[in-house]
Design a protein around this motif. Structure first.
Motif, PDB file in Angstrom:
ATOM      1  N   PHE A   1       0.854  -1.186   0.000  1.00  0.00           N
ATOM      2  CA  PHE A   1       0.000   0.000   0.000  1.00  0.00           C
ATOM      3  C   PHE A   1       0.892   1.240   0.000  1.00  0.00           C
ATOM      4  CE2 PHE A   1      -3.603  -2.519   2.024  1.00  0.00           C
ATOM      5  CZ  PHE A   1      -4.504  -2.299   0.982  1.00  0.00           C
ATOM      6  N   LYS A   2       0.490   2.229  -0.805  1.00  0.00           N
ATOM      7  CA  LYS A   2       1.236   3.496  -0.812  1.00  0.00           C
ATOM      8  C   LYS A   2       0.381   4.571  -0.164  1.00  0.00           C
ATOM      9  CE  LYS A   2       3.979   4.701  -4.346  1.00  0.00           C
ATOM     10  NZ  LYS A   2       4.534   5.340  -5.583  1.00  0.00           N
ATOM     11  N   LEU A   3       0.926   5.167   0.882  1.00  0.00           N
ATOM     12  CA  LEU A   3       0.208   6.228   1.604  1.00  0.00           C
ATOM     13  C   LEU A   3       0.887   7.565   1.357  1.00  0.00           C
ATOM     14  CD1 LEU A   3      -0.522   4.496   5.046  1.00  0.00           C
ATOM     15  CD2 LEU A   3      -2.148   4.973   3.197  1.00  0.00           C
TER      16      LEU A   3
ATOM     17  N   VAL B   1      12.234  -2.213 -11.229  1.00  0.00           N
ATOM     18  CA  VAL B   1      11.629  -1.486 -12.346  1.00  0.00           C
ATOM     19  C   VAL B   1      10.197  -1.213 -11.929  1.00  0.00           C
ATOM     20  CG1 VAL B   1      10.860  -1.597 -14.746  1.00  0.00           C
ATOM     21  CG2 VAL B   1      13.091  -2.543 -14.103  1.00  0.00           C
ATOM     22  N   TYR B   2       9.784   0.054 -11.978  1.00  0.00           N
ATOM     23  CA  TYR B   2       8.454   0.456 -11.491  1.00  0.00           C
ATOM     24  C   TYR B   2       7.636   0.986 -12.660  1.00  0.00           C
ATOM     25  CZ  TYR B   2       5.148   2.436  -7.997  1.00  0.00           C
ATOM     26  OH  TYR B   2       4.043   2.734  -7.225  1.00  0.00           O
ATOM     27  N   LEU B   3       6.662   0.179 -13.080  1.00  0.00           N
ATOM     28  CA  LEU B   3       5.762   0.598 -14.158  1.00  0.00           C
ATOM     29  C   LEU B   3       4.622   1.386 -13.516  1.00  0.00           C
ATOM     30  CD1 LEU B   3       5.131   0.414 -17.160  1.00  0.00           C
ATOM     31  CD2 LEU B   3       4.066  -1.804 -16.739  1.00  0.00           C
ATOM     32  N   GLU B   4       4.603   2.680 -13.782  1.00  0.00           N
ATOM     33  CA  GLU B   4       3.744   3.604 -13.025  1.00  0.00           C
ATOM     34  C   GLU B   4       2.650   4.215 -13.895  1.00  0.00           C
ATOM     35  OE1 GLU B   4       2.188   4.745 -10.587  1.00  0.00           O
ATOM     36  OE2 GLU B   4       3.607   5.975  -9.430  1.00  0.00           O
ATOM     37  N   TYR B   5       1.410   3.827 -13.591  1.00  0.00           N
ATOM     38  CA  TYR B   5       0.249   4.412 -14.271  1.00  0.00           C
ATOM     39  C   TYR B   5      -0.596   5.202 -13.287  1.00  0.00           C
ATOM     40  CZ  TYR B   5       0.724   1.785 -18.685  1.00  0.00           C
ATOM     41  OH  TYR B   5       1.142   1.290 -19.907  1.00  0.00           O
ATOM     42  N   SER B   6      -0.033   5.602 -12.200  1.00  0.00           N
ATOM     43  CA  SER B   6      -0.737   6.306 -11.117  1.00  0.00           C
ATOM     44  C   SER B   6      -2.068   6.932 -11.537  1.00  0.00           C
ATOM     45  CB  SER B   6       0.176   7.411 -10.582  1.00  0.00           C
ATOM     46  OG  SER B   6      -0.487   8.106  -9.565  1.00  0.00           O
ATOM     47  N   GLY B   7      -3.168   6.450 -10.946  1.00  0.00           N
ATOM     48  CA  GLY B   7      -4.471   7.031 -11.209  1.00  0.00           C
ATOM     49  C   GLY B   7      -5.294   6.338 -12.279  1.00  0.00           C
ATOM     50  N   SER B   8      -4.680   5.494 -13.112  1.00  0.00           N
ATOM     51  CA  SER B   8      -5.472   4.775 -14.112  1.00  0.00           C
ATOM     52  C   SER B   8      -4.814   3.422 -14.364  1.00  0.00           C
ATOM     53  CB  SER B   8      -5.575   5.547 -15.422  1.00  0.00           C
ATOM     54  OG  SER B   8      -4.344   5.515 -16.087  1.00  0.00           O
ATOM     55  N   PHE B   9      -5.620   2.441 -14.760  1.00  0.00           N
ATOM     56  CA  PHE B   9      -5.039   1.121 -14.983  1.00  0.00           C
ATOM     57  C   PHE B   9      -4.251   1.103 -16.293  1.00  0.00           C
ATOM     58  CE2 PHE B   9      -4.767  -3.439 -15.699  1.00  0.00           C
ATOM     59  CZ  PHE B   9      -4.402  -3.862 -14.434  1.00  0.00           C
TER      60      PHE B   9
ATOM     61  N   GLY C   1       2.094  -0.104 -10.471  1.00  0.00           N
ATOM     62  CA  GLY C   1       1.168   0.732  -9.711  1.00  0.00           C
ATOM     63  C   GLY C   1       0.302   1.533 -10.654  1.00  0.00           C
ATOM     64  N   GLY C   2      -0.983   1.677 -10.301  1.00  0.00           N
ATOM     65  CA  GLY C   2      -1.871   2.524 -11.083  1.00  0.00           C
ATOM     66  C   GLY C   2      -3.236   1.905 -11.296  1.00  0.00           C
ATOM     67  N   GLY C   3      -4.255   2.544 -10.716  1.00  0.00           N
ATOM     68  CA  GLY C   3      -5.627   2.173 -11.007  1.00  0.00           C
ATOM     69  C   GLY C   3      -6.058   0.815 -10.495  1.00  0.00           C
ATOM     70  N   VAL C   4      -5.360   0.266  -9.534  1.00  0.00           N
ATOM     71  CA  VAL C   4      -5.831  -0.989  -8.929  1.00  0.00           C
ATOM     72  C   VAL C   4      -6.855  -0.595  -7.863  1.00  0.00           C
ATOM     73  CG1 VAL C   4      -5.210  -3.039  -7.595  1.00  0.00           C
ATOM     74  CG2 VAL C   4      -3.699  -2.227  -9.430  1.00  0.00           C
ATOM     75  N   THR C   5      -8.131  -0.821  -8.190  1.00  0.00           N
ATOM     76  CA  THR C   5      -9.201  -0.344  -7.307  1.00  0.00           C
ATOM     77  C   THR C   5     -10.101  -1.485  -6.827  1.00  0.00           C
ATOM     78  OG1 THR C   5     -10.676   0.082  -9.164  1.00  0.00           O
ATOM     79  CG2 THR C   5      -9.268   1.909  -8.458  1.00  0.00           C
TER      80      THR C   5
ATOM     81  N   VAL D   1       2.576  -5.466  -6.530  1.00  0.00           N
ATOM     82  CA  VAL D   1       1.475  -4.584  -6.917  1.00  0.00           C
ATOM     83  C   VAL D   1       1.325  -3.495  -5.856  1.00  0.00           C
ATOM     84  CG1 VAL D   1      -1.001  -4.448  -7.402  1.00  0.00           C
ATOM     85  CG2 VAL D   1       0.313  -6.469  -8.110  1.00  0.00           C
ATOM     86  N   VAL D   2       1.331  -2.247  -6.323  1.00  0.00           N
ATOM     87  CA  VAL D   2       1.226  -1.102  -5.415  1.00  0.00           C
ATOM     88  C   VAL D   2      -0.175  -0.501  -5.534  1.00  0.00           C
ATOM     89  CG1 VAL D   2       2.222   1.117  -4.748  1.00  0.00           C
ATOM     90  CG2 VAL D   2       3.683  -0.625  -5.813  1.00  0.00           C
ATOM     91  N   VAL D   3      -0.820  -0.326  -4.395  1.00  0.00           N
ATOM     92  CA  VAL D   3      -2.191   0.202  -4.365  1.00  0.00           C
ATOM     93  C   VAL D   3      -2.196   1.505  -3.561  1.00  0.00           C
ATOM     94  CG1 VAL D   3      -4.566  -0.262  -3.609  1.00  0.00           C
ATOM     95  CG2 VAL D   3      -3.158  -2.122  -4.544  1.00  0.00           C
ATOM     96  N   GLY D   4      -2.704   2.576  -4.193  1.00  0.00           N
ATOM     97  CA  GLY D   4      -2.659   3.885  -3.548  1.00  0.00           C
ATOM     98  C   GLY D   4      -4.014   4.539  -3.397  1.00  0.00           C
ATOM     99  N   ASN D   5      -4.429   5.257  -4.442  1.00  0.00           N
ATOM    100  CA  ASN D   5      -5.604   6.137  -4.378  1.00  0.00           C
ATOM    101  C   ASN D   5      -6.860   5.553  -3.753  1.00  0.00           C
ATOM    102  OD1 ASN D   5      -5.290   8.843  -5.501  1.00  0.00           O
ATOM    103  ND2 ASN D   5      -4.421   7.750  -7.256  1.00  0.00           N
ATOM    104  N   ILE D   6      -7.157   4.297  -4.057  1.00  0.00           N
ATOM    105  CA  ILE D   6      -8.431   3.724  -3.620  1.00  0.00           C
ATOM    106  C   ILE D   6      -8.533   3.661  -2.088  1.00  0.00           C
ATOM    107  CG2 ILE D   6      -7.658   1.309  -3.765  1.00  0.00           C
ATOM    108  CD1 ILE D   6     -11.129   2.607  -4.814  1.00  0.00           C
TER     109      ILE D   6
HETATM  110  C1  1GP Z   1       1.041   5.553  -7.244  1.00  0.00           C
HETATM  111  O1  1GP Z   1       1.672   3.487  -8.239  1.00  0.00           O
HETATM  112  C2  1GP Z   1       0.972   4.058  -7.186  1.00  0.00           C
HETATM  113  O2  1GP Z   1       2.379   5.970  -7.204  1.00  0.00           O
HETATM  114  C3  1GP Z   1      -0.419   3.535  -7.054  1.00  0.00           C
HETATM  115  O3  1GP Z   1      -1.280   4.047  -8.023  1.00  0.00           O
HETATM  116  O4  1GP Z   1      -2.759   5.521  -6.685  1.00  0.00           O
HETATM  117  O5  1GP Z   1      -3.508   4.654  -8.917  1.00  0.00           O
HETATM  118  O6  1GP Z   1      -3.340   3.130  -6.948  1.00  0.00           O
HETATM  119  P1  1GP Z   1      -2.806   4.369  -7.637  1.00  0.00           P
END
Ligand code: 1GP
Length: 241
Positions: free
Chosen positions: A12-14, A159-167, A188-192, A207-212
């Motif tokens: 989890f990313k806070l 290696v960090y594949l970053e789509y932050s905010g969308s899948f 990371g990105g859009g895993v909701t 798998v990195v989960v943030g926004n949700i």
């Molecule tokens: C953001 O990769 C992380 O740096 C997670 O992405 O916030 O879209 O889950 P989300």
């Protein structure tokens, strides 16, 4: 340090710049996730970083800082993740800020706690893409080339594949997966929810989960088991080099 991340399947990313209640924080820290990454692109200060770190540490979960602002490097984390953005023409985000950090802090840097992340930033609407001027129009082959460079020329641990905010684009995710052999592949990105979590887990090591977390804590928590029940991608993909 490299060994520490070998077992990270779910993270989890806070964001220190966002509010999280104690109940939600407890649920996140006690969810069975493998680690908490503290990081964000804007509004990061020493005080909000230190405050969040000490709250997380109450729960005993592994906690790493993703360094994005030199003024907010707080001692006491288990590890320090150092991003290098591979698909930006702005060298400040590849080596510039890093050089200034070494010049400024030299002897005080705990090198043994550092892990470099080779970022490939692909969502043009994300704060990190705007901040770093990343070339988010890369093709799948272009992204894979960045991954090869990080994995083989630079021998980065992550290696960090970053789509932050969308899948992400699945073809690109597959191409990057096939390019990464030695490094650990973070996605990371859009895993909701569970479906995205399973798909991401099938194509990445971590798998990195943030926004949700901030909009639907229940769905955020559901990603932990979904990721952990999915076989690691490394069982099905391997690099030829
Ligand atoms: C953001 O990769 C992380 O740096 C997670 O992405 O916030 O879209 O889950 P989300």
């Amino acid at each position: 340090m490299r060994q520490m991340i070998e077992n990270w399947r779910h993270v989890f990313k806070l964001d220190p710049d966002r509010e999280i209640g104690e109940g939600e924080l407890r649920a996140v820290c006690q969810s069975g996730t493998d680690a908490i990454l503290v990081g964000g692109s804007t509004g990061i200060t020493y005080d909000n970083t230190a405050g969040l770190m000490s709250r997380i540490q109450d729960y005993g979960v592994t906690c790493a800082l993703e360094v994005s602002d030199l003024s907010a490097v707080v001692p006491g984390f288990d590890a320090y993740m150092i991003p290098m953005v591979l698909n930006t023409p702005d060298s400040a985000w590849i080596i510039g800020h890093h050089r200034r950090a070494v010049e400024r802090y030299g002897d005080f840097i705990p090198w043994e706690l550092l892990l470099t992340e080779g970022y490939i930033v692909l969502n043009g609407n994300s704060a990190v893409a705007r901040l770093t001027g990343a070339d988010t129009g890369l093709s799948a082959d272009g992204a894979a080339a960045c991954a090869h460079i990080a994995d083989k020329l630079m021998t980065l641990p992550i290696v960090y594949l970053e789509y932050s905010g969308s899948f992400g684009d699945v073809e690109t995710m597959k191409a990057v997966r096939e390019a990464v052999g030695r490094a650990r592949l973070f996605y990371g990105g859009g895993v909701t929810g569970q479906e995205e979590a399973k798909l991401a887990a099938s194509l990445a090591d971590t798998v990195v989960v943030g926004n949700i977390i901030y909009s639907d804590i229940g769905r955020a928590l559901s990603t932990v088991n979904a990721v952990k029940q999915t076989p690691p991608s490394s069982e099905r993909y391997s690099s030829s080099i």
